[in-house]
Design an enzyme around this catalytic site. Structure first.
Site, PDB file in Angstrom:
ATOM      1  N   HIS A 133       0.846  -1.193   0.000  1.00  0.00           N
ATOM      2  CA  HIS A 133       0.000   0.000   0.000  1.00  0.00           C
ATOM      3  C   HIS A 133       0.875   1.234   0.000  1.00  0.00           C
ATOM      4  CE1 HIS A 133      -1.707   3.232   2.671  1.00  0.00           C
ATOM      5  NE2 HIS A 133      -2.608   3.220   1.709  1.00  0.00           N
ATOM      6  N   GLY A 306     -16.671  11.478  -2.532  1.00  0.00           N
ATOM      7  CA  GLY A 306     -15.770  11.079  -3.607  1.00  0.00           C
ATOM      8  C   GLY A 306     -16.365   9.936  -4.404  1.00  0.00           C
ATOM      9  N   GLU A 309     -16.385   3.909  -6.233  1.00  0.00           N
ATOM     10  CA  GLU A 309     -15.627   2.831  -6.864  1.00  0.00           C
ATOM     11  C   GLU A 309     -14.126   3.046  -6.698  1.00  0.00           C
ATOM     12  OE1 GLU A 309     -16.559  -0.066  -8.366  1.00  0.00           O
ATOM     13  OE2 GLU A 309     -18.546   0.377  -7.584  1.00  0.00           O
TER      14      GLU A 309
END
EC number: 1.3.3.3
Length: 347
Positions: A133, A306, A309
Protein backbone atom coordinates in the site's frame (compact mmCIF):
# COMPACT_ATOMS: atom_id res chain seq x y z
CA UNK A 1 1.02 3.84 -21.20
CA UNK A 2 0.24 6.05 -24.18
CA UNK A 3 -3.51 5.45 -23.74
CA UNK A 4 -3.43 7.23 -20.36
CA UNK A 5 -4.43 10.85 -20.58
CA UNK A 6 -1.66 13.15 -19.44
CA UNK A 7 -3.70 16.33 -19.63
CA UNK A 8 -2.97 18.44 -16.60
CA UNK A 9 -5.95 18.78 -14.29
CA UNK A 10 -6.92 22.34 -13.56
CA UNK A 11 -5.89 24.04 -10.35
CA UNK A 12 -8.78 25.24 -8.19
CA UNK A 13 -9.62 28.92 -7.95
CA UNK A 14 -9.19 31.30 -5.00
CA UNK A 15 -5.81 29.92 -3.95
CA UNK A 16 -4.92 31.56 -0.66
CA UNK A 17 -1.29 32.62 -0.22
CA UNK A 18 -0.15 32.77 3.39
CA UNK A 19 2.25 35.59 4.23
CA UNK A 20 2.84 35.22 7.93
CA UNK A 21 6.41 33.97 8.29
CA UNK A 22 9.17 32.62 6.06
CA UNK A 23 8.86 29.11 7.51
CA UNK A 24 5.08 28.85 7.08
CA UNK A 25 4.64 30.58 3.74
CA UNK A 26 2.73 28.59 1.14
CA UNK A 27 4.28 28.98 -2.33
CA UNK A 28 1.98 30.55 -4.89
CA UNK A 29 2.23 27.42 -7.04
CA UNK A 30 1.86 24.92 -4.19
CA UNK A 31 -1.28 23.35 -5.58
CA UNK A 32 0.03 23.06 -9.10
CA UNK A 33 3.35 21.52 -8.01
CA UNK A 34 1.88 19.07 -5.51
CA UNK A 35 -0.79 18.02 -7.99
CA UNK A 36 1.75 17.52 -10.77
CA UNK A 37 3.96 15.38 -8.55
CA UNK A 38 1.04 13.15 -7.60
CA UNK A 39 0.11 12.71 -11.27
CA UNK A 40 3.69 11.91 -12.25
CA UNK A 41 4.02 9.39 -9.41
CA UNK A 42 0.90 7.60 -10.63
CA UNK A 43 2.30 7.48 -14.17
CA UNK A 44 5.71 6.15 -13.09
CA UNK A 45 4.25 3.43 -10.87
CA UNK A 46 1.73 2.25 -13.48
CA UNK A 47 4.37 2.04 -16.20
CA UNK A 48 6.70 -0.05 -14.02
CA UNK A 49 3.95 -2.37 -12.79
CA UNK A 50 2.71 -3.08 -16.31
CA UNK A 51 6.23 -3.97 -17.38
CA UNK A 52 6.65 -6.25 -14.38
CA UNK A 53 3.32 -8.02 -14.85
CA UNK A 54 3.84 -8.57 -18.57
CA UNK A 55 0.23 -9.61 -19.18
CA UNK A 56 -2.35 -7.20 -17.80
CA UNK A 57 -2.60 -3.45 -18.37
CA UNK A 58 -4.19 -0.70 -16.34
CA UNK A 59 -7.68 0.40 -17.28
CA UNK A 60 -8.24 4.11 -16.65
CA UNK A 61 -11.42 5.90 -15.63
CA UNK A 62 -11.35 9.68 -15.59
CA UNK A 63 -13.94 11.07 -13.21
CA UNK A 64 -15.21 14.46 -12.11
CA UNK A 65 -16.54 15.58 -8.75
CA UNK A 66 -19.62 17.80 -8.92
CA UNK A 67 -18.54 19.83 -5.89
CA UNK A 68 -15.13 20.51 -7.47
CA UNK A 69 -12.28 18.34 -8.66
CA UNK A 70 -11.46 15.28 -10.70
CA UNK A 71 -9.19 12.30 -10.83
CA UNK A 72 -7.85 9.24 -12.64
CA UNK A 73 -8.55 5.75 -11.35
CA UNK A 74 -6.37 3.02 -12.85
CA UNK A 75 -7.08 -0.64 -12.14
CA UNK A 76 -5.11 -3.72 -13.19
CA UNK A 77 -6.91 -7.09 -13.08
CA UNK A 78 -6.24 -10.76 -13.76
CA UNK A 79 -2.58 -10.28 -14.53
CA UNK A 80 0.30 -12.71 -14.40
CA UNK A 81 1.56 -11.17 -11.13
CA UNK A 82 -1.27 -8.96 -9.91
CA UNK A 83 -4.68 -10.47 -9.29
CA UNK A 84 -6.00 -6.96 -8.80
CA UNK A 85 -4.61 -3.57 -7.94
CA UNK A 86 -5.33 0.09 -8.29
CA UNK A 87 -3.37 3.32 -8.50
CA UNK A 88 -5.49 6.42 -7.95
CA UNK A 89 -4.83 10.11 -8.48
CA UNK A 90 -7.22 12.85 -7.38
CA UNK A 91 -7.38 16.60 -6.91
CA UNK A 92 -10.51 17.90 -5.20
CA UNK A 93 -11.61 21.21 -3.77
CA UNK A 94 -14.65 22.81 -2.22
CA UNK A 95 -16.10 24.99 0.51
CA UNK A 96 -17.41 22.37 2.92
CA UNK A 97 -14.76 20.62 5.00
CA UNK A 98 -15.50 17.01 5.98
CA UNK A 99 -15.96 16.10 9.63
CA UNK A 100 -12.85 13.89 9.60
CA UNK A 101 -10.68 16.95 8.85
CA UNK A 102 -12.39 19.32 11.28
CA UNK A 103 -12.01 16.78 14.07
CA UNK A 104 -8.23 16.86 13.63
CA UNK A 105 -7.75 20.48 12.55
CA UNK A 106 -10.66 22.63 13.79
CA UNK A 107 -8.73 25.79 12.88
CA UNK A 108 -9.37 24.97 9.22
CA UNK A 109 -13.10 25.69 9.65
CA UNK A 110 -14.47 28.43 7.43
CA UNK A 111 -11.91 28.03 4.66
CA UNK A 112 -12.27 26.52 1.21
CA UNK A 113 -10.09 23.43 0.85
CA UNK A 114 -7.87 21.73 -1.72
CA UNK A 115 -6.59 18.16 -1.52
CA UNK A 116 -4.53 16.11 -3.94
CA UNK A 117 -2.92 12.73 -3.65
CA UNK A 118 -1.98 9.39 -5.11
CA UNK A 119 -2.96 6.11 -3.45
CA UNK A 120 -2.20 2.55 -4.42
CA UNK A 121 -2.95 -0.98 -3.26
CA UNK A 122 -1.69 -4.11 -5.03
CA UNK A 123 -3.04 -7.60 -4.35
CA UNK A 124 -0.67 -10.13 -5.98
CA UNK A 125 -1.83 -13.53 -7.13
CA UNK A 126 0.97 -15.57 -5.47
CA UNK A 127 0.57 -15.81 -1.65
CA UNK A 128 4.33 -15.52 -1.27
CA UNK A 129 4.27 -12.03 -2.79
CA UNK A 130 3.15 -9.44 -0.22
CA UNK A 131 0.34 -6.95 -0.66
CA UNK A 132 1.59 -3.38 -0.66
CA UNK A 133 0.00 0.00 0.00
CA UNK A 134 1.15 3.53 -0.76
CA UNK A 135 -0.45 6.92 -0.24
CA UNK A 136 0.92 10.44 -0.47
CA UNK A 137 -1.27 13.51 -0.14
CA UNK A 138 -1.34 17.28 0.27
CA UNK A 139 -4.05 19.39 1.89
CA UNK A 140 -4.73 23.13 2.08
CA UNK A 141 -7.48 25.11 3.77
CA UNK A 142 -6.78 28.84 3.84
CA UNK A 143 -3.60 29.33 5.89
CA UNK A 144 -3.61 25.67 6.98
CA UNK A 145 -1.58 23.13 5.01
CA UNK A 146 0.04 19.76 5.52
CA UNK A 147 1.47 16.69 3.82
CA UNK A 148 0.77 13.09 4.76
CA UNK A 149 1.41 9.62 3.49
CA UNK A 150 3.57 6.54 3.66
CA UNK A 151 4.04 3.02 2.35
CA UNK A 152 3.62 -0.32 4.09
CA UNK A 153 3.98 -4.02 3.34
CA UNK A 154 1.53 -6.82 4.20
CA UNK A 155 3.11 -10.26 3.71
CA UNK A 156 1.30 -13.57 4.05
CA UNK A 157 4.46 -15.58 4.63
CA UNK A 158 7.57 -14.58 6.54
CA UNK A 159 10.70 -13.59 4.62
CA UNK A 160 13.00 -11.52 6.79
CA UNK A 161 15.14 -10.32 3.89
CA UNK A 162 12.06 -8.83 2.22
CA UNK A 163 11.11 -6.88 5.33
CA UNK A 164 14.68 -5.64 5.78
CA UNK A 165 14.93 -4.56 2.15
CA UNK A 166 11.61 -2.70 2.22
CA UNK A 167 12.45 -0.85 5.44
CA UNK A 168 16.04 -0.10 4.45
CA UNK A 169 14.96 1.46 1.17
CA UNK A 170 12.45 3.70 2.91
CA UNK A 171 14.97 4.57 5.62
CA UNK A 172 17.50 5.63 2.99
CA UNK A 173 14.93 7.98 1.45
CA UNK A 174 14.09 9.44 4.86
CA UNK A 175 17.70 9.85 6.01
CA UNK A 176 18.51 12.18 3.11
CA UNK A 177 16.22 14.74 4.76
CA UNK A 178 16.40 14.05 8.49
CA UNK A 179 17.78 11.05 10.45
CA UNK A 180 14.81 11.25 12.84
CA UNK A 181 12.19 10.82 10.12
CA UNK A 182 12.46 7.05 9.71
CA UNK A 183 12.50 6.05 13.40
CA UNK A 184 9.55 8.36 14.07
CA UNK A 185 7.45 7.49 11.05
CA UNK A 186 8.25 3.77 11.33
CA UNK A 187 6.80 3.78 14.85
CA UNK A 188 3.81 5.78 13.67
CA UNK A 189 3.20 3.21 10.93
CA UNK A 190 3.18 0.38 13.47
CA UNK A 191 0.69 2.35 15.55
CA UNK A 192 -1.60 3.29 12.68
CA UNK A 193 -1.86 -0.05 10.86
CA UNK A 194 -3.13 -1.89 13.90
CA UNK A 195 -6.48 -3.66 14.10
CA UNK A 196 -7.58 -2.82 17.62
CA UNK A 197 -10.55 -5.18 17.55
CA UNK A 198 -8.22 -8.06 16.60
CA UNK A 199 -5.17 -6.90 18.56
CA UNK A 200 -3.11 -7.57 15.44
CA UNK A 201 -0.77 -5.64 13.19
CA UNK A 202 -1.95 -5.46 9.58
CA UNK A 203 1.53 -6.13 8.23
CA UNK A 204 5.21 -5.44 8.88
CA UNK A 205 4.78 -1.70 8.45
CA UNK A 206 6.97 0.79 6.68
CA UNK A 207 6.51 4.52 7.23
CA UNK A 208 3.42 6.61 7.96
CA UNK A 209 3.05 10.31 8.69
CA UNK A 210 0.30 12.90 8.69
CA UNK A 211 -0.22 16.62 9.38
CA UNK A 212 3.37 17.49 8.49
CA UNK A 213 3.68 21.28 8.38
CA UNK A 214 5.90 24.10 9.62
CA UNK A 215 4.87 23.66 13.26
CA UNK A 216 7.90 21.42 13.76
CA UNK A 217 6.04 18.49 15.29
CA UNK A 218 6.81 15.12 13.73
CA UNK A 219 4.03 13.19 15.49
CA UNK A 220 0.63 14.85 15.57
CA UNK A 221 -1.90 12.65 17.35
CA UNK A 222 -3.76 12.67 20.66
CA UNK A 223 -1.84 9.76 22.21
CA UNK A 224 0.92 10.79 24.59
CA UNK A 225 2.15 7.45 25.95
CA UNK A 226 2.63 5.42 22.76
CA UNK A 227 6.05 4.44 21.44
CA UNK A 228 5.96 7.03 18.67
CA UNK A 229 4.65 9.78 20.96
CA UNK A 230 7.44 9.22 23.48
CA UNK A 231 10.08 9.07 20.75
CA UNK A 232 8.78 12.21 19.06
CA UNK A 233 8.81 14.10 22.35
CA UNK A 234 12.48 13.23 22.78
CA UNK A 235 13.26 14.45 19.26
CA UNK A 236 11.42 17.72 19.83
CA UNK A 237 10.43 20.17 17.12
CA UNK A 238 12.18 20.08 13.75
CA UNK A 239 12.44 23.37 11.85
CA UNK A 240 11.01 22.89 8.34
CA UNK A 241 9.13 24.79 5.69
CA UNK A 242 6.83 23.82 2.82
CA UNK A 243 9.70 23.18 0.42
CA UNK A 244 11.51 20.91 2.90
CA UNK A 245 8.51 18.69 3.46
CA UNK A 246 7.56 18.59 -0.21
CA UNK A 247 11.08 17.43 -1.09
CA UNK A 248 10.84 14.72 1.57
CA UNK A 249 7.50 13.48 0.23
CA UNK A 250 8.92 13.33 -3.29
CA UNK A 251 11.85 11.21 -2.08
CA UNK A 252 9.49 8.81 -0.33
CA UNK A 253 7.28 8.45 -3.39
CA UNK A 254 10.24 7.77 -5.64
CA UNK A 255 11.53 5.10 -3.21
CA UNK A 256 8.50 2.86 -3.71
CA UNK A 257 9.52 1.01 -6.87
CA UNK A 258 13.05 0.10 -5.66
CA UNK A 259 11.53 -0.94 -2.31
CA UNK A 260 8.88 -3.28 -3.71
CA UNK A 261 9.80 -4.57 -7.16
CA UNK A 262 12.83 -6.65 -6.06
CA UNK A 263 10.59 -8.45 -3.55
CA UNK A 264 8.07 -9.33 -6.24
CA UNK A 265 10.81 -10.58 -8.54
CA UNK A 266 12.19 -12.85 -5.77
CA UNK A 267 8.85 -14.41 -4.79
CA UNK A 268 6.57 -14.51 -7.83
CA UNK A 269 7.89 -17.86 -9.09
CA UNK A 270 7.49 -19.82 -5.84
CA UNK A 271 5.02 -22.68 -6.19
CA UNK A 272 1.97 -22.70 -3.90
CA UNK A 273 -1.14 -24.77 -3.30
CA UNK A 274 -4.62 -24.57 -1.80
CA UNK A 275 -3.30 -24.22 1.75
CA UNK A 276 -1.28 -21.11 0.93
CA UNK A 277 -4.07 -19.64 -1.20
CA UNK A 278 -6.69 -20.14 1.51
CA UNK A 279 -4.45 -18.50 4.10
CA UNK A 280 -3.84 -15.57 1.77
CA UNK A 281 -7.59 -15.08 1.36
CA UNK A 282 -8.11 -15.35 5.12
CA UNK A 283 -5.48 -12.68 5.82
CA UNK A 284 -6.98 -10.49 3.10
CA UNK A 285 -10.04 -10.38 5.31
CA UNK A 286 -7.98 -8.43 7.83
CA UNK A 287 -7.09 -5.97 5.09
CA UNK A 288 -10.78 -5.44 4.35
CA UNK A 289 -11.56 -4.92 8.03
CA UNK A 290 -8.88 -2.27 8.45
CA UNK A 291 -9.80 -0.32 5.34
CA UNK A 292 -13.50 -0.19 6.14
CA UNK A 293 -13.16 0.51 9.86
CA UNK A 294 -10.00 2.59 10.38
CA UNK A 295 -8.52 3.91 7.15
CA UNK A 296 -8.50 7.74 7.04
CA UNK A 297 -8.45 7.90 3.27
CA UNK A 298 -11.58 5.78 3.02
CA UNK A 299 -13.39 7.89 5.63
CA UNK A 300 -12.29 11.16 3.99
CA UNK A 301 -13.32 10.00 0.54
CA UNK A 302 -16.77 8.89 1.62
CA UNK A 303 -17.37 12.04 3.69
CA UNK A 304 -16.40 14.31 0.77
CA UNK A 305 -18.68 12.41 -1.62
CA UNK A 306 -15.77 11.08 -3.61
CA UNK A 307 -16.11 8.41 -6.26
CA UNK A 308 -17.08 5.28 -4.34
CA UNK A 309 -15.63 2.83 -6.86
CA UNK A 310 -12.26 4.61 -6.61
CA UNK A 311 -12.36 4.80 -2.82
CA UNK A 312 -13.07 1.08 -2.43
CA UNK A 313 -10.60 0.03 -5.12
CA UNK A 314 -8.21 -0.86 -2.29
CA UNK A 315 -10.29 -3.93 -1.42
CA UNK A 316 -9.12 -7.33 -2.74
CA UNK A 317 -11.19 -9.15 -5.38
CA UNK A 318 -11.50 -12.19 -3.10
CA UNK A 319 -11.25 -12.65 0.67
CA UNK A 320 -12.56 -15.11 3.23
CA UNK A 321 -13.50 -15.28 6.89
CA UNK A 322 -13.46 -18.42 9.03
CA UNK A 323 -15.02 -18.59 12.47
CA UNK A 324 -12.40 -18.88 15.24
CA UNK A 325 -9.66 -19.91 12.83
CA UNK A 326 -6.43 -21.04 14.51
CA UNK A 327 -3.36 -21.89 12.40
CA UNK A 328 -1.56 -25.14 13.12
CA UNK A 329 1.01 -24.70 15.89
CA UNK A 330 4.52 -24.28 14.55
CA UNK A 331 3.33 -23.78 10.98
CA UNK A 332 4.43 -20.93 8.67
CA UNK A 333 0.91 -19.55 9.01
CA UNK A 334 1.21 -19.43 12.80
CA UNK A 335 4.65 -17.85 12.56
CA UNK A 336 3.24 -14.92 10.61
CA UNK A 337 0.92 -13.59 13.31
CA UNK A 338 2.71 -14.90 16.39
CA UNK A 339 6.20 -13.75 15.46
CA UNK A 340 6.71 -12.01 12.14
CA UNK A 341 4.05 -9.30 12.39
CA UNK A 342 5.16 -8.16 15.84
CA UNK A 343 6.72 -4.66 15.62
CA UNK A 344 10.51 -4.68 15.68
CA UNK A 345 13.52 -2.79 14.39
CA UNK A 346 14.07 -4.24 10.93
CA UNK A 347 17.10 -2.08 10.17
Amino acid sequence: MGRHSDNSLQESANHTVLLTSPTNTIPKDSRQRSQQFMQNLQDEICTALEQLDGKASFHQDHWERAEGGEGRTRVIREGRVFEQGGVNFSAVWGNSLPASILAQRPEAAGHEFFATGTSMVLHPRNPYVPTVHLNYRYFEAGPIWWFGGGADLTPYYAFKEDAVHFHQTLKNACDVHNPEYYPTFKRWCDEYFYLRHREEQRGIGGIFFDYQDASGKLYVESQTDSSVAIYSQKVGNVARNWEDIFAFVQSCGQAFLPAYLPIVERRQGIEYGDRQRNFQLYRRGRYVEFNLVYDRGTVFGLQTKGRTESILMSLPPLARWEYCYEPEAGSPEAELTEVFLQPRDWV
